[in-house]
Write a protein that holds these residues in place. Structure first.
Motif, PDB file in Angstrom:
ATOM      1  N   UNK A 110       0.840  -1.198   0.000  1.00 22.73           N
ATOM      2  CA  UNK A 110       0.000   0.000   0.000  1.00 22.73           C
ATOM      3  C   UNK A 110       0.876   1.250   0.000  1.00 22.73           C
ATOM      4  N   UNK A 111       0.739   2.061  -1.033  1.00 22.05           N
ATOM      5  CA  UNK A 111       1.478   3.314  -1.134  1.00 22.05           C
ATOM      6  C   UNK A 111       0.563   4.362  -1.754  1.00 22.05           C
ATOM      7  N   UNK A 112       1.121   5.498  -2.155  1.00 19.67           N
ATOM      8  CA  UNK A 112       0.279   6.580  -2.658  1.00 19.67           C
ATOM      9  C   UNK A 112      -0.418   6.198  -3.961  1.00 19.67           C
ATOM     10  N   UNK A 113       0.228   5.381  -4.787  1.00 18.93           N
ATOM     11  CA  UNK A 113      -0.410   4.954  -6.035  1.00 18.93           C
ATOM     12  C   UNK A 113      -1.619   4.075  -5.743  1.00 18.93           C
ATOM     13  N   UNK A 114      -1.431   3.073  -4.880  1.00 21.21           N
ATOM     14  CA  UNK A 114      -2.553   2.200  -4.513  1.00 21.21           C
ATOM     15  C   UNK A 114      -3.657   3.025  -3.859  1.00 21.21           C
ATOM     16  N   UNK A 115      -3.271   3.955  -2.989  1.00 16.54           N
ATOM     17  CA  UNK A 115      -4.268   4.777  -2.295  1.00 16.54           C
ATOM     18  C   UNK A 115      -5.111   5.576  -3.284  1.00 16.54           C
ATOM     19  N   UNK A 116      -4.488   6.108  -4.323  1.00 14.76           N
ATOM     20  CA  UNK A 116      -5.249   6.885  -5.308  1.00 14.76           C
ATOM     21  C   UNK A 116      -6.283   6.022  -6.025  1.00 14.76           C
ATOM     22  N   UNK A 117      -5.896   4.803  -6.374  1.00 13.16           N
ATOM     23  CA  UNK A 117      -6.849   3.916  -7.031  1.00 13.16           C
ATOM     24  C   UNK A 117      -7.981   3.531  -6.090  1.00 13.16           C
ATOM     25  N   UNK A 118      -7.666   3.208  -4.848  1.00 10.74           N
ATOM     26  CA  UNK A 118      -8.682   2.732  -3.917  1.00 10.74           C
ATOM     27  C   UNK A 118      -9.641   3.840  -3.512  1.00 10.74           C
TER      28      UNK A 118
END
Length: 847
Positions: free
Chosen positions: A571-579
């Motif tokens: 979980x990082x900023x990229x995953x957070x943006x998608x979720x």
């Protein structure tokens, strides 16, 4: 082996020169059009570079760069983005005050600015990143201070059994948006801190954040021994000794770094207690340069210090064993001319308890005039937690307020949704972000457009998850059957619940698994299907947290719902943006009141994702039935098993009776009108209240601007005010034990009428002080039938009416306005024109 080192930079055609300027400024992290410039160079290289603009420039071939330099479409896009960038840097800002060398210095252990700069672990870092970006938007005179971790936080991956593993790849700073600060002669700017009698050297790297600057300290230098080079190896890595070294470097080294660059930290903001040592360094400077006493220097620092606590439980605050603390800090007693016991008292709730550890939160609170929690509920919790530092002070007057966290909209709203909002909100949404009432325009957007935009984001999210699953299965050597499950994992049309946060046990990531039969029935309902996506890291040493992750993976396998319950690695900023943009419901299940604030749900809400959460943190003040769902009614349980039973049942009930039916109730046009209405209400209300621009305006108006004004006033006349204040407290301390309220007289009768005049006289022994050196107050209001204490009290200062024998007489007259059971008393507080507030520990006397 002798190695000659040098830096190779990409050779850009003249037409593409603006690309490097854009790549070196994190303004691009919240401007999607700027990011697209690098994606268009070569998508595969962009992905391979881990979305690093500078590294992408270095990896793209010269032939490709030459092609792009001749592409009129690309050059037009580059010109448009570069023009916007320049206009942003030079444009008018919300802050209109003078800007010079006097700044607010913001200290944080981590910063989540962008996925290309991995020096963050979670919520604290993401908040710090949004703080810096918003400071740039507002044009505040603020700089950030942190550490440059060469390994950042760990990269998470799961083994075939679903157990979390960690890897620590090295960051390549020469291909990231950081630049080494150098002196005029080209040598690096360096500072030194003492660590247990040994000098530790650090160099300084600069990160451009729009109009603002972030400075990061780095000990990975040849002049340092290996153990010192490892101080900035990893975020939250190592043992307690590594931690105290990091905190000395951050705080003391951070102040010295600013001085080395000619920047004056006129006010300092400690984001958590990690930076609390900075007060000692600021005091040392004044004692050394101005020959001030410790008390005089402290009165300079106290009115210009701001401290934000993020921890809602005592055990979560940073504490050091005295033996370790003594190893690194004993030398400061000589520097500050204090005894060891006096020095330890700064970090103890009970200074006389020789067994109490040294607490960094207490140190920060004792040296800060301004202190706050990060949500309204957290402010209440913090005042109760630390009330012992102000004995005798009513709970509601404990000087810890709150500024509820917020998120940076243009960082977290997905680009398709942002395009839609820009189209209907107009240019002020970007150019004047402090006009938060612009969110009222959400009603201009048709239901169709909003829903189609949201559906596209869900489709993109599902595709992203499938790609992540394929990579995971390849890495663990999965069977062809397992690989096939990645191809149809999730549905782009199903109700999607997302849970993403640090996997600590109190956050209860497994709450929804508590009744397997009931959950499986929901997951396998083909007409109104439900799917769950989880993500988050457990601390490397948190075995129970890792077991939670494993439980979720095993549950999906055991019940044959691997395509309906997904755990996304790392979980990082990229995953957070998608979720936060691709889900439908954002789930949050902490044990109240253990969530200080939380911000991921705010990001989701601004994307039109509805929240379903326990009433804790920010949701406790943001919730109403029009914007989402509450699990329970804010109860606090002592029996955790009972709590889990009750709240899991409540969650299942919400899903079955409200969330799923509302989502799947469609009109003839296929639109869930009631759901869309809630989306719009949620976006409007949370866009208003939880954007970071509101947060920074609160910090500025309540703390930053007053602290900078305090500094400007304090330095006048060779710090005369601070010297006077130190002398005042020396005098007050000598007399305080002998000050007494001898008697209180009033005309109060057993029954009074509203509008009656209440006259109160207090006869006070001042032990040699003058009446204008104390604040004598009438403290009055409703008396609780249960506690017999005055609640919702009002305070009115009493004036001195001369002497009565050997006592001073103070009186006041107030009107009886409130009805019911009332009461009054009298108290004495310090009084001096240099005090930000009169609530100093140990200085309140009651009748």
């Amino acid at each position: 082996m002798s190695i000659t080192t040098y830096t190779v930079k990409p050779k850009l055609p003249a037409a593409l020169k603006p690309l490097e300027e854009i790549a070196r400024n994190l303004w691009l992290s919240w401007n999607y059009d700027a990011v697209q410039l690098f994606v268009r160079l070569d998508y595969d290289i962009w992905t391979e570079s881990h979305q690093s603009p500078l590294k992408t420039l270095g990896m793209v071939s010269q032939e490709r760069l030459a092609q792009v330099a001749a592409d009129d479409s690309y050059l037009a896009a580059l010109k448009e983005v570069h023009t916007r960038f320049q206009r942003y840097k030079e444009g008018e800002t919300w802050y209109k005050g003078a800007k010079g060398k006097d700044v607010v210095a913001y200290f944080s252990m981590e910063y989540g600015m962008d996925v290309s700069l991995p020096i963050y672990s979670g919520g604290l870092g993401i908040l710090s990143g949004d703080h810096m970006k918003t400071s740039s938007d507002l044009g505040l005179p603020l700089v950030g201070i942190g550490l440059l971790y060469r390994q950042g936080y760990f990269v998470q991956y799961l083994n075939a059994d679903g157990f979390q593993q960690e890897s620590y790849p090295e960051n390549d700073w020469y291909n990231l948006p950081v630049e080494l600060k150098k002196n005029h002669d080209g040598s690096p700017v360096r500072i030194t801190v003492d660590l247990a009698g040994r000098p530790c050297f650090a160099q300084i790297w600069e990160v451009k954040v729009g109009r603002s600057f972030l400075y990061l300290l780095d000990t990975n230098m040849e002049d340092n021994p290996p153990d010192f080079r490892d101080i900035t190896a990893a975020l939250y890595g190592g043992d307690k000794e590594t931690r105290i070294r990091q905190e000395i470097l951050l705080a003391i080294g951070g102040i010295r770094a600013l001085r080395a660059m000619g920047i004056n930290p006129a006010a300092t903001h400690m984001n958590e207690g990690h930076a609390a040592f900075l007060s000692l360094e600021r005091i040392r400077e004044l004692m050394e340069e101005k020959q001030f006493s410790f008390d005089e220097a402290r009165e300079v620092v106290w009115p210009t210090n701001i401290f934000t606590t993020h921890t809602p439980v005592p055990a979560g605050n940073e504490r050091f064993d005295i033996a370790l603390f003594e190893k690194y800090m004993r030398g400061w007693t000589e520097i500050l001319k204090l005894s060891w016991k006096e020095f330890l008292a700064f970090g103890r709730e009970n200074p006389n308890d020789d067994n109490e550890q040294f607490c960094m939160t207490i140190l920060a609170l004792k040296f800060s005039a301004y202190a706050n929690g990060v949500a309204a509920l957290h402010g209440v919790v913090s005042r109760d937690m630390w009330k012992g530092l102000w004995p005798g002070l009513p709970l509601d007057e404990v000087p810890i307020g709150h500024v509820t966290n917020g998120v940076h909209p243009r960082t977290w709203i997905s680009s398709p949704m942002l395009d839609l909002l820009d189209r209907y909100f107009g240019p002020h949404f970007e150019e004047k972000p402090t006009e938060i009432a612009i969110w009222d325009r959400i009603d201009r957007i048709s239901d169709e457009e909003l829903w189609r935009t949201h559906e596209r984001r869900r489709e993109r999210f599902v595709a992203f998850v499938r790609g992540r699953l394929r990579n995971h299965y390849k890495r663990i050597g999965a069977t062809s059957r397992q690989m096939a499950t990645a191809e149809d994992a999730l549905s782009p049309y199903s109700l999607t619940l997302c849970f993403a946060r640090r996997f600590a046990t109190y956050k209860r990531g497994n709450l929804l698994l508590r009744d397997p039969e009931r959950l499986i029935r929901l997951l396998k309902n083909t007409e109104q299907s439900l799917q769950l996506v989880f993500a988050g890291k457990a601390h490397p040493h948190d075995i129970p947290g890792k077991e939670l992750i494993k439980t979720i993976v095993h549950f999906a396998e055991q019940h044959d719902v691997q395509s309906r319950i997904i755990f996304i690695e790392n979980y990082d900023m990229t995953v957070a943006r998608y979720m936060t943009s691709g889900g439908d419901v954002w789930l949050n299940t902490p044990r109240r009141p253990l969530e200080a604030s939380g911000t991921s749900g705010m990001k989701a809400a601004m994307n039109g994702v509805l929240n379903c959460s326990v009433l804790d943190g920010w949701w406790d003040e943001a919730y109403n039935p029009g914007v989402g769902w509450a699990i329970g009614h804010g109860e606090i349980y002592h029996d955790e098993a009972l709590q889990d039973d009750v709240e899991s049942e409540a969650l299942y009930d919400l899903l079955e009776r409200e969330i799923i039916p509302i989502f799947y109730t469609r009109g003839r046009d296929g639109l869930p009108r009631e759901w869309i209405k809630m989306m719009k209400t949620s976006m409007k209300e949370i866009g208003h209240s939880m954007c970071s621009h509101r947060m920074l305006m609160d910090y500025s108006n309540n703390f930053y601007i007053p602290a900078l004004k305090n500094h400007k006033r304090i330095v006048k006349d060779d710090y005369a005010e601070s010297k006077s204040l130190a002398g005042y407290f020396a005098t007050l301390s000598g007399s305080w034990n002998n000050i007494r309220i001898i008697r209180v007289e009033s005309n109060a009768k057993p029954v009074m009428q509203r509008g009656d005049s209440l006259s109160v006289n207090a006869f006070v022994e001042l032990a040699g002080l003058n009446p204008d050196q104390v604040q004598v107050e009438l403290y009055y209001g409703n008396v609780s039938n249960q506690t017999k204490f005055i609640e919702d009290a009002r305070k009115t200062e009493m004036r001195c009416a001369g002497r009565d024998g050997g006592l001073y007489k103070f009186n006041v007259r107030v009107e009886c306005m409130a009805t019911g059971f009332q009461g009054h008393t009298v108290r004495i507080l310090p009084k001096h024109p240099g005090l930000v507030h009169p609530y100093r520990p140990g200085f309140v006397k009651w009748a």
